[in-house]
Design a protein around this motif. Sequence first.
Motif, PDB file in Angstrom:
ATOM      1  N   THR A 387       0.838  -1.207   0.000  1.00 41.33           N
ATOM      2  CA  THR A 387       0.000   0.000   0.000  1.00 41.33           C
ATOM      3  C   THR A 387       0.870   1.252   0.000  1.00 41.33           C
ATOM      4  O   THR A 387       0.471   2.293   0.506  1.00 41.33           O
ATOM      5  N   GLY A 388       2.050   1.160  -0.601  1.00 38.46           N
ATOM      6  CA  GLY A 388       3.005   2.263  -0.537  1.00 38.46           C
ATOM      7  C   GLY A 388       2.838   3.329  -1.594  1.00 38.46           C
ATOM      8  O   GLY A 388       3.650   4.260  -1.661  1.00 38.46           O
ATOM      9  N   VAL A 389       1.808   3.247  -2.436  1.00 38.10           N
ATOM     10  CA  VAL A 389       1.644   4.210  -3.530  1.00 38.10           C
ATOM     11  C   VAL A 389       1.507   5.627  -2.971  1.00 38.10           C
ATOM     12  O   VAL A 389       0.714   5.886  -2.069  1.00 38.10           O
ATOM     13  N   GLY A 390       2.307   6.542  -3.519  1.00 33.97           N
ATOM     14  CA  GLY A 390       2.293   7.931  -3.072  1.00 33.97           C
ATOM     15  C   GLY A 390       3.323   8.238  -2.010  1.00 33.97           C
ATOM     16  O   GLY A 390       3.647   9.409  -1.777  1.00 33.97           O
ATOM     17  N   MET A 391       3.860   7.220  -1.348  1.00 37.47           N
ATOM     18  CA  MET A 391       4.857   7.453  -0.309  1.00 37.47           C
ATOM     19  C   MET A 391       6.197   7.859  -0.917  1.00 37.47           C
ATOM     20  O   MET A 391       6.540   7.461  -2.024  1.00 37.47           O
ATOM     21  N   LYS A 392       6.938   8.659  -0.165  1.00 34.20           N
ATOM     22  CA  LYS A 392       8.255   9.116  -0.616  1.00 34.20           C
ATOM     23  C   LYS A 392       9.314   8.730   0.406  1.00 34.20           C
ATOM     24  O   LYS A 392       9.038   8.670   1.600  1.00 34.20           O
ATOM     25  N   ILE A 393      10.501   8.461  -0.106  1.00 33.95           N
ATOM     26  CA  ILE A 393      11.620   8.188   0.796  1.00 33.95           C
ATOM     27  C   ILE A 393      12.768   9.120   0.432  1.00 33.95           C
ATOM     28  O   ILE A 393      13.017   9.399  -0.742  1.00 33.95           O
ATOM     29  N   ASP A 394      13.446   9.628   1.438  1.00 30.71           N
ATOM     30  CA  ASP A 394      14.595  10.516   1.240  1.00 30.71           C
ATOM     31  C   ASP A 394      15.877   9.715   1.460  1.00 30.71           C
ATOM     32  O   ASP A 394      16.036   9.054   2.488  1.00 30.71           O
ATOM     33  N   LEU A 395      16.775   9.808   0.496  1.00 28.47           N
ATOM     34  CA  LEU A 395      18.030   9.068   0.556  1.00 28.47           C
ATOM     35  C   LEU A 395      19.206  10.029   0.512  1.00 28.47           C
ATOM     36  O   LEU A 395      19.103  11.138  -0.005  1.00 28.47           O
ATOM     37  N   ASP A 396      20.326   9.596   1.066  1.00 28.32           N
ATOM     38  CA  ASP A 396      21.551  10.391   1.038  1.00 28.32           C
ATOM     39  C   ASP A 396      22.374  10.019  -0.195  1.00 28.32           C
ATOM     40  O   ASP A 396      22.446   8.850  -0.579  1.00 28.32           O
ATOM     41  N   TYR A 397      22.999  11.041  -0.794  1.00 29.90           N
ATOM     42  CA  TYR A 397      23.779  10.828  -2.017  1.00 29.90           C
ATOM     43  C   TYR A 397      25.161  11.443  -1.837  1.00 29.90           C
ATOM     44  O   TYR A 397      25.297  12.621  -1.473  1.00 29.90           O
ATOM     45  N   ASN A 398      26.181  10.648  -2.070  1.00 27.29           N
ATOM     46  CA  ASN A 398      27.557  11.129  -2.025  1.00 27.29           C
ATOM     47  C   ASN A 398      27.972  11.506  -3.442  1.00 27.29           C
ATOM     48  O   ASN A 398      28.141  10.640  -4.296  1.00 27.29           O
ATOM     49  N   ILE A 399      28.115  12.803  -3.673  1.00 29.12           N
ATOM     50  CA  ILE A 399      28.376  13.281  -5.034  1.00 29.12           C
ATOM     51  C   ILE A 399      29.737  12.819  -5.560  1.00 29.12           C
ATOM     52  O   ILE A 399      29.950  12.742  -6.771  1.00 29.12           O
ATOM     53  N   GLU A 400      30.663  12.507  -4.653  1.00 26.18           N
ATOM     54  CA  GLU A 400      31.999  12.066  -5.066  1.00 26.18           C
ATOM     55  C   GLU A 400      31.999  10.590  -5.463  1.00 26.18           C
ATOM     56  O   GLU A 400      32.488  10.213  -6.531  1.00 26.18           O
ATOM     57  N   THR A 401      31.428   9.745  -4.602  1.00 27.40           N
ATOM     58  CA  THR A 401      31.476   8.295  -4.861  1.00 27.40           C
ATOM     59  C   THR A 401      30.238   7.770  -5.572  1.00 27.40           C
ATOM     60  O   THR A 401      30.202   6.609  -5.978  1.00 27.40           O
ATOM     61  N   MET A 402      29.199   8.634  -5.691  1.00 28.03           N
ATOM     62  CA  MET A 402      27.934   8.268  -6.352  1.00 28.03           C
ATOM     63  C   MET A 402      27.161   7.190  -5.594  1.00 28.03           C
ATOM     64  O   MET A 402      26.282   6.551  -6.146  1.00 28.03           O
ATOM     65  N   ARG A 403      27.488   6.995  -4.332  1.00 25.32           N
ATOM     66  CA  ARG A 403      26.799   5.994  -3.520  1.00 25.32           C
ATOM     67  C   ARG A 403      25.524   6.613  -2.947  1.00 25.32           C
ATOM     68  O   ARG A 403      25.549   7.720  -2.391  1.00 25.32           O
ATOM     69  N   ILE A 404      24.409   5.894  -3.088  1.00 21.58           N
ATOM     70  CA  ILE A 404      23.122   6.324  -2.547  1.00 21.58           C
ATOM     71  C   ILE A 404      22.805   5.430  -1.355  1.00 21.58           C
ATOM     72  O   ILE A 404      22.755   4.205  -1.494  1.00 21.58           O
ATOM     73  N   THR A 405      22.592   6.037  -0.202  1.00 23.97           N
ATOM     74  CA  THR A 405      22.389   5.248   1.018  1.00 23.97           C
ATOM     75  C   THR A 405      21.149   5.723   1.757  1.00 23.97           C
ATOM     76  O   THR A 405      20.670   6.839   1.567  1.00 23.97           O
ATOM     77  N   ASP A 406      20.648   4.850   2.604  1.00 23.21           N
ATOM     78  CA  ASP A 406      19.527   5.192   3.470  1.00 23.21           C
ATOM     79  C   ASP A 406      20.068   6.012   4.638  1.00 23.21           C
ATOM     80  O   ASP A 406      21.046   5.607   5.266  1.00 23.21           O
ATOM     81  N   PRO A 407      19.470   7.177   4.933  1.00 23.46           N
ATOM     82  CA  PRO A 407      19.982   8.007   6.042  1.00 23.46           C
ATOM     83  C   PRO A 407      20.090   7.261   7.358  1.00 23.46           C
ATOM     84  O   PRO A 407      20.974   7.539   8.161  1.00 23.46           O
ATOM     85  N   GLY A 408      19.210   6.297   7.587  1.00 29.78           N
ATOM     86  CA  GLY A 408      19.266   5.529   8.824  1.00 29.78           C
ATOM     87  C   GLY A 408      20.308   4.448   8.801  1.00 29.78           C
ATOM     88  O   GLY A 408      20.550   3.785   9.791  1.00 29.78           O
ATOM     89  N   ASP A 409      20.953   4.284   7.649  1.00 32.38           N
ATOM     90  CA  ASP A 409      21.938   3.211   7.511  1.00 32.38           C
ATOM     91  C   ASP A 409      23.327   3.718   7.162  1.00 32.38           C
ATOM     92  O   ASP A 409      24.215   2.945   6.842  1.00 32.38           O
ATOM     93  N   ASP A 410      23.509   5.046   7.191  1.00 34.93           N
ATOM     94  CA  ASP A 410      24.805   5.581   6.785  1.00 34.93           C
ATOM     95  C   ASP A 410      25.832   5.438   7.904  1.00 34.93           C
ATOM     96  O   ASP A 410      25.558   5.006   9.003  1.00 34.93           O
ATOM     97  N   GLU A 411      27.058   5.845   7.604  1.00 36.93           N
ATOM     98  CA  GLU A 411      28.156   5.647   8.541  1.00 36.93           C
ATOM     99  C   GLU A 411      27.988   6.480   9.807  1.00 36.93           C
ATOM    100  O   GLU A 411      28.304   6.042  10.905  1.00 36.93           O
ATOM    101  N   SER A 412      27.445   7.712   9.629  1.00 36.85           N
ATOM    102  CA  SER A 412      27.290   8.557  10.811  1.00 36.85           C
ATOM    103  C   SER A 412      26.327   7.948  11.808  1.00 36.85           C
ATOM    104  O   SER A 412      26.522   8.033  13.014  1.00 36.85           O
ATOM    105  N   ALA A 413      25.285   7.307  11.287  1.00 39.17           N
ATOM    106  CA  ALA A 413      24.318   6.673  12.187  1.00 39.17           C
ATOM    107  C   ALA A 413      24.959   5.499  12.904  1.00 39.17           C
ATOM    108  O   ALA A 413      24.731   5.265  14.076  1.00 39.17           O
ATOM    109  N   SER A 414      25.766   4.740  12.173  1.00 37.04           N
ATOM    110  CA  SER A 414      26.388   3.560  12.774  1.00 37.04           C
ATOM    111  C   SER A 414      27.453   3.946  13.797  1.00 37.04           C
ATOM    112  O   SER A 414      27.793   3.173  14.666  1.00 37.04           O
TER     113      SER A 414
END
Length: 468
Positions: A387-414
């Motif tokens: 039932t996720g239609v219309g939902m949005k998720i915000d992701l973190d993007y590293n412009i240098e390495t082009m890695r897209i990560t979940d904000p709750g799963d990034d290195e700073s959180a860990s």
Amino acid sequence: MLKDYGLDVQKLFLEMMLQDAESYVRVQNIYNPENFDRSLRPAAEFIAKHSNDHKTLPSAEQISATTGVRLHYIPDLTEGHFDWFMEEFEAFTRRQELERAILKSADLLEKGEYDPVEKLIKDAVQISLTKDMGTDYWADPRARIDKYFNSGGQVSTGWPQMDRILYGGFSRGELNIFAGGSGSGKSLVMMNIALSWLQAGLSGVYISLELSEELCALRTDAMLAGMSTKEIRKDIDQTELKVKLVSKKAGQYRIKAIPAQSTINDIRSYIKEVQVQTGIRVDFVMCDYLDLLMPVSAKVSPNDLFVKDKYVSEELRNLAKELNVLFVTASQLNRSAVEEVEFDHSHISGGISKINTADNVFGIFTSRAMKERGKYQIQCMKSRSSTGVGMKIDLDYNIETMRITDPGDDESASNGFKKPNIYESIKTQSRVTPTETVDQTTGEITKVLADVQSAKLKQLLGQIKTSS
């Protein structure tokens, strides 16, 4: 030894169908009057037309009077006779359809039309009666539920937020589409998901109809090594070391560039060749991207995007089911989506045809400013299984390495760092501290004082009001 399905046998088939309506209904999905001898074809066509128009089989007298073909009643037929009929009629139909497909293929080959040939032969060979009775809903609920969740489906995307929207992740045999404008990062999204699956031990292929194999690989190097492409060029040795260390635990990965206007058959043949030559069990396929493919099942003008994309998306989904793989592709958003912050089906290039076929569709919302701030936003536009239609998720993007990560799963959180919550810092916080005053004469409590501590914002407003 090939069985001979001559005139007498074909006539017997019609007589047995005419005598038992249940048998006729059971062979409806493979019944084709063109498979019968020319002398019997008028009777076969009359039976089909009469049953469709009047919802009942014609009598032998009707057939004789209309077509001149005399069919007779057969006495003493048992269930075993009709079992024989079902087996033989299936084999007869498969042989006739295959023969016709081979003859038609010869004409197509002479004209240089090679792509439809495989489908013609494959469809003929796969002709069969419906023997699978489907799922018995009441029989074993636990086994049925376990089968859905454990039969190779629900594979994490690597982004917990998206997994929650999809109730666990993507499933095998489904068609998943990421739609975005030019330069929005469709390829990067697919490469990031592919890298997550590789690190989870899955093996797969990345098929590009737009980028070179070397560029796709270099982008993956940057994501994996945590280095920009400029840093990689300066320190190839370090990159090589990191890639080789990860490869020891990761799944197998092949990147293949094929020309634009290729077909699903080109993809299918490549995947089969990979499996044969390398022994890799392909778990996922990334196709970059759908809009650059051409259909096999129909000759369509590249300018007719609606029809072309309809056939291509259907064929891609069939391929995902056939191979039982995780399948992700991308599609272009049209110009009307450029200034939008909310996507809908009208923003998909080529129309709604591919949306109808896909299992999950996501819109990629980003801009140059967002990328510079290190942000990506994904909007769920369609989902069959959630039932996720219309939902949005915000992701973190590293412009240098082009890695897209979940904000709750990034290195700073860990590392234990938690981003400050602006709302928490300004909302009102009240604390009541009771202070009792006792009447020395009566001994009763005569007064209760309350100290209400407001938030900084409220205090500041109060001071301003007093001073004025």
